[in-house]
Design an enzyme around this catalytic site. Structure first.
Site, PDB file in Angstrom:
ATOM      1  N   CYS A  56       0.599  -0.895 -11.303  1.00 21.80           N
ATOM      2  CA  CYS A  56      -0.149  -0.934 -10.044  1.00 21.80           C
ATOM      3  C   CYS A  56      -1.250  -2.010 -10.056  1.00 21.80           C
ATOM      4  CB  CYS A  56      -0.764   0.447  -9.826  1.00 21.80           C
ATOM      5  SG  CYS A  56      -2.022   0.478  -8.545  1.00 21.80           S
ATOM      6  N   TYR A 189       2.404  -5.859   0.296  1.00 19.97           N
ATOM      7  CA  TYR A 189       2.957  -4.534   0.635  1.00 19.97           C
ATOM      8  C   TYR A 189       3.359  -4.476   2.111  1.00 19.97           C
ATOM      9  CZ  TYR A 189       1.596  -2.587  -3.858  1.00 19.97           C
ATOM     10  OH  TYR A 189       1.500  -2.327  -5.198  1.00 19.97           O
TER      11      TYR A 189
HETATM   12  N1  LIG Z   1      -7.120   1.662  -2.161  1.00 20.86           N
HETATM   13  C1  LIG Z   1      -6.616   2.109  -3.370  1.00 20.86           C
HETATM   14  C2  LIG Z   1      -5.109   1.905  -3.388  1.00 20.86           C
HETATM   15  C3  LIG Z   1      -4.442   2.521  -4.592  1.00 20.86           C
HETATM   16  C4  LIG Z   1      -2.912   2.597  -4.408  1.00 20.86           C
HETATM   17  O1  LIG Z   1      -2.387   2.531  -3.292  1.00 20.86           O
HETATM   18  N2  LIG Z   1      -2.183   2.779  -5.535  1.00 20.86           N
HETATM   19  C5  LIG Z   1      -0.739   2.881  -5.442  1.00 20.86           C
HETATM   20  C6  LIG Z   1      -0.071   2.260  -6.648  1.00 20.86           C
HETATM   21  S1  LIG Z   1       0.109   0.543  -6.557  1.00 20.86           S
HETATM   22  C7  LIG Z   1      -0.307   4.325  -5.487  1.00 20.86           C
HETATM   23  O2  LIG Z   1      -0.718   5.065  -6.364  1.00 20.86           O
HETATM   24  N3  LIG Z   1       0.557   4.713  -4.548  1.00 20.86           N
HETATM   25  C8  LIG Z   1       1.108   6.021  -4.475  1.00 20.86           C
HETATM   26  C9  LIG Z   1       1.295   6.483  -3.053  1.00 20.86           C
HETATM   27  O3  LIG Z   1       0.770   5.844  -2.130  1.00 20.86           O
HETATM   28  O4  LIG Z   1       1.962   7.503  -2.882  1.00 20.86           O
HETATM   29  C10 LIG Z   1      -7.325   1.383  -4.505  1.00 20.86           C
HETATM   30  O5  LIG Z   1      -7.574   0.174  -4.377  1.00 20.86           O
HETATM   31  O6  LIG Z   1      -7.634   2.020  -5.503  1.00 20.86           O
END
Ligand SMILES: N[C@@H](CCC(=O)N[C@@H](CS)C(=O)NCC(=O)O)C(=O)O
Length: 327
Positions: A56, A189
């Site tokens: 990530c 994304y």
């Molecule tokens: N705004 C958050 C975004 C974090 C994020 O979207 N992480 C993704 C991984 S790249 C995630 O865990 N996605 C799982 C989901 O949305 O179900 C940050 O910058 O910490």
């Protein structure tokens, strides 16, 4: 992709609006850790635990800040499995580097930690997560806030004296992080998860316009905020390092590779070769996660072998004035 609704895991939710645009939800755990013993969450060595995925880009920001600052002894890390499937991020350990949950014995999935922190939680279950082992709850799950806490509140606990957010540059750093967020960090994304041609084209055009802009900027400036390495560079880097291996192909961001942008490319090489940064880059987790997890984009789950890229090549950035600020 699943999410929690009032404490229950649901897989029938949607992450796009009616025109096929990908929409990222704001994160909800936003507590600060402060360099103040009387704060609700005071900075302390050994008390906070970081949950990440090596795949990530948002979590990778926190790993780089931790490594550059020498906070490895103060903040321990658990790494989830790269496959994010029906149950979301898991603590399975059958992949090199996936550690399981280093704090709790009974967790199989990251969503259980969100539920533990808030029984009624509604929202996405994302990494990074900064966990307080003392109160057994989530302190913060927003990467840019976590790296700012590492740069500031944890300064006294750091082994290195690197300052990634010098006070006089914080306004510029925040502006740069804001400026790259929507077109670049989230832009890949938005392109990859778009479900209409127009939503995809809008995102990909905005992304490449921004890449052209920053490529020009980096022709004259060593870093995003001039001659000082800052948090903003970390935020840019974690997208750039994933670009050619996954975003170019898997997310259809294919108007050009990063290695075709002279200055962005050399900047990526310089950051990769800086201190402990290379050790935080795990291309196996990155490629396996994206190509294997996103069934809607890659239903066969076949993971490509390439590209073959040498990130250890000379970067030539020394021709520009640059420095690392020290506390
Ligand atoms: N705004 C958050 C975004 C974090 C994020 O979207 N992480 C993704 C991984 S790249 C995630 O865990 N996605 C799982 C989901 O949305 O179900 C940050 O910058 O910490």
């Amino acid at each position: 992709m699943g999410k929690m609704i009032e404490g229950t895991w649901r897989t029938d939710t949607w992450i796009r609006d009616n025109e096929g645009h990908f929409e990222r939800e704001p994160t909800t755990f936003r507590n600060p850790i402060e360099d103040d013993d009387s704060a609700q969450f005071p900075a302390e060595s050994g008390r906070y635990h970081l949950y990440v995925s090596y795949a990530c880009p948002w979590a990778h920001r926190t790993l780089i800040a931790r490594a550059l600052m020498g906070l490895e002894d103060a903040i321990d890390v658990s790494v989830v499995h790269p496959y994010m499937l029906e149950d979301g991020w898991s603590f399975d350990t059958d992949f090199h580097g996936a550690t399981g949950d280093g704090v709790h014995d009974d967790t199989e999935f990251l969503r259980q930690l969100y539920r533990r922190a808030d029984h009624n939680y509604s929202g996405r279950v994302t990494v990074p997560v900064l966990w307080d082992t003392e109160t057994d709850r989530i302190v913060n799950n927003e990467s840019r806030e976590i790296i700012r806490m590492f740069s500031t509140a944890f300064g006294e606990l750091a082994d290195s004296d690197i300052d990634l957010a010098p006070p006089e540059l914080r306004g510029d750093i925040d502006d740069a992080i804001d400026a790259i967020y929507q077109p670049v960090n989230n832009g890949v994304y938005r392109a990859g998860f778009a479900t209409t041609q127009s939503a995809y084209e809008e995102s990909v055009e905005e992304l490449f316009e921004a890449l052209e802009h920053w490529n020009d900027h980096l022709a004259e400036n060593r870093y995003l905020c001039g001659d000082v390495l800052t948090e903003a560079d970390i935020c840019m880097f974690t997208t750039l390092i994933r670009f050619d291996p996954v975003y170019y192909g898997h997310f259809k961001c294919n108007l050009g590779h990063i290695y075709e942008f002279e200055h962005l490319w050399n900047y990526t090489l310089e950051l990769y070769q800086l201190g402990e940064v290379a050790g935080t880059c795990h291309f196996d987790h990155i490629q396996q996660h994206y190509y294997y997890s996103h069934e809607s984009i890659n239903p066969t789950r076949v993971v490509p072998r390439g590209p073959v890229i040498d990130y250890d090549k000379p970067h030539g950035r020394d021709r520009l004035q640059g420095r690392i600020a020290r506390r």
